[in-house]
Design a protein around this motif. Sequence first.
Motif, PDB file in Angstrom:
ATOM      1  N   GLU A  18      34.059  33.441   1.208  1.00 42.81           N
ATOM      2  CA  GLU A  18      34.976  32.802   1.760  1.00 42.81           C
ATOM      3  C   GLU A  18      34.519  32.194   3.067  1.00 42.81           C
ATOM      4  O   GLU A  18      35.390  31.581   3.837  1.00 42.81           O
ATOM      5  CB  GLU A  18      36.203  33.845   2.264  1.00 42.81           C
ATOM      6  N   TYR A  19      33.324  32.287   3.170  1.00 45.45           N
ATOM      7  CA  TYR A  19      32.731  31.727   4.463  1.00 45.45           C
ATOM      8  C   TYR A  19      32.065  30.347   4.204  1.00 45.45           C
ATOM      9  O   TYR A  19      31.480  29.826   2.965  1.00 45.45           O
ATOM     10  CB  TYR A  19      31.557  32.556   4.794  1.00 45.45           C
ATOM     11  N   ASN A  20      32.243  29.449   5.318  1.00 49.10           N
ATOM     12  CA  ASN A  20      31.536  28.123   4.942  1.00 49.10           C
ATOM     13  C   ASN A  20      30.941  27.524   6.366  1.00 49.10           C
ATOM     14  O   ASN A  20      31.667  27.824   7.458  1.00 49.10           O
ATOM     15  CB  ASN A  20      32.696  27.267   4.526  1.00 49.10           C
ATOM     16  N   PRO A  42      28.129  35.375   7.430  1.00 45.95           N
ATOM     17  CA  PRO A  42      27.951  36.684   7.839  1.00 45.95           C
ATOM     18  C   PRO A  42      26.384  36.800   8.325  1.00 45.95           C
ATOM     19  O   PRO A  42      25.373  35.827   7.833  1.00 45.95           O
ATOM     20  CB  PRO A  42      27.781  37.510   6.625  1.00 45.95           C
ATOM     21  N   ASN A  43      26.098  37.499   9.202  1.00 50.45           N
ATOM     22  CA  ASN A  43      24.616  37.359   9.483  1.00 50.45           C
ATOM     23  C   ASN A  43      23.433  37.450   8.778  1.00 50.45           C
ATOM     24  O   ASN A  43      22.675  36.573   8.865  1.00 50.45           O
ATOM     25  CB  ASN A  43      24.366  38.793  10.814  1.00 50.45           C
ATOM     26  N   ARG A  44      23.430  38.240   7.647  1.00 46.18           N
ATOM     27  CA  ARG A  44      22.405  38.401   6.580  1.00 46.18           C
ATOM     28  C   ARG A  44      22.410  36.971   5.914  1.00 46.18           C
ATOM     29  O   ARG A  44      21.274  36.476   5.910  1.00 46.18           O
ATOM     30  CB  ARG A  44      22.713  39.395   5.645  1.00 46.18           C
ATOM     31  N   ALA A  45      23.460  36.397   5.580  1.00 46.70           N
ATOM     32  CA  ALA A  45      23.516  35.253   4.948  1.00 46.70           C
ATOM     33  C   ALA A  45      22.881  33.992   5.798  1.00 46.70           C
ATOM     34  O   ALA A  45      22.364  33.206   5.154  1.00 46.70           O
ATOM     35  CB  ALA A  45      24.983  34.882   4.426  1.00 46.70           C
ATOM     36  N   GLU A  46      23.402  33.871   6.919  1.00 47.96           N
ATOM     37  CA  GLU A  46      22.763  32.826   7.832  1.00 47.96           C
ATOM     38  C   GLU A  46      21.354  33.031   8.106  1.00 47.96           C
ATOM     39  O   GLU A  46      20.583  32.074   7.957  1.00 47.96           O
ATOM     40  CB  GLU A  46      23.589  33.228   9.255  1.00 47.96           C
ATOM     41  N   LYS A  47      20.791  34.267   8.150  1.00 50.13           N
ATOM     42  CA  LYS A  47      19.302  34.381   8.126  1.00 50.13           C
ATOM     43  C   LYS A  47      18.742  33.955   6.920  1.00 50.13           C
ATOM     44  O   LYS A  47      17.567  33.155   7.255  1.00 50.13           O
ATOM     45  CB  LYS A  47      18.978  35.780   8.343  1.00 50.13           C
ATOM     46  N   MET A  48      19.185  33.906   5.808  1.00 52.22           N
ATOM     47  CA  MET A  48      18.659  33.515   4.355  1.00 52.22           C
ATOM     48  C   MET A  48      18.717  31.937   4.514  1.00 52.22           C
ATOM     49  O   MET A  48      17.770  31.395   4.182  1.00 52.22           O
ATOM     50  CB  MET A  48      19.224  34.211   3.260  1.00 52.22           C
ATOM     51  N   ILE A  72      26.478  24.067  13.173  1.00 49.09           N
ATOM     52  CA  ILE A  72      27.543  23.111  13.966  1.00 49.09           C
ATOM     53  C   ILE A  72      28.819  23.628  13.895  1.00 49.09           C
ATOM     54  O   ILE A  72      29.554  23.561  14.760  1.00 49.09           O
ATOM     55  CB  ILE A  72      27.290  21.847  13.325  1.00 49.09           C
ATOM     56  N   GLU A  73      29.357  24.057  12.729  1.00 41.91           N
ATOM     57  CA  GLU A  73      30.777  24.452  12.554  1.00 41.91           C
ATOM     58  C   GLU A  73      30.678  25.354  11.560  1.00 41.91           C
ATOM     59  O   GLU A  73      30.144  25.482  10.512  1.00 41.91           O
ATOM     60  CB  GLU A  73      31.693  23.099  12.059  1.00 41.91           C
TER      61      GLU A  73
END
Length: 82
Positions: free
Chosen positions: A30-32, A48-54, A43-44
């Motif tokens: 559900e995240y974009n 989730p933290n783990r997904a962002e790091k990957m 930018i917008e």
Amino acid sequence: MPEITRFYGIVIKMFFGDHSPPHFHSIYGEYNALIGIESLQIIEGDLPNRAEKMVLEWATLYQKDLINIWNSQEFIKLPPLK
């Protein structure tokens, strides 16, 4: 919107002819989020933290390729994060 790659349930896509700054879309459930190619920052949206790091790890590896895709608007698939 062409799919550039997919890994661990994360989909990376890029709209051709999209607004500046150069960016790609990262979708995870559900995240974009829109990630700046040059800054490698969200930018917008959010992830989730783990997904962002990957995503940022992957983008660091393929930053030059992402810039080339943005500038040439030629679709190529890139390898997933391993």
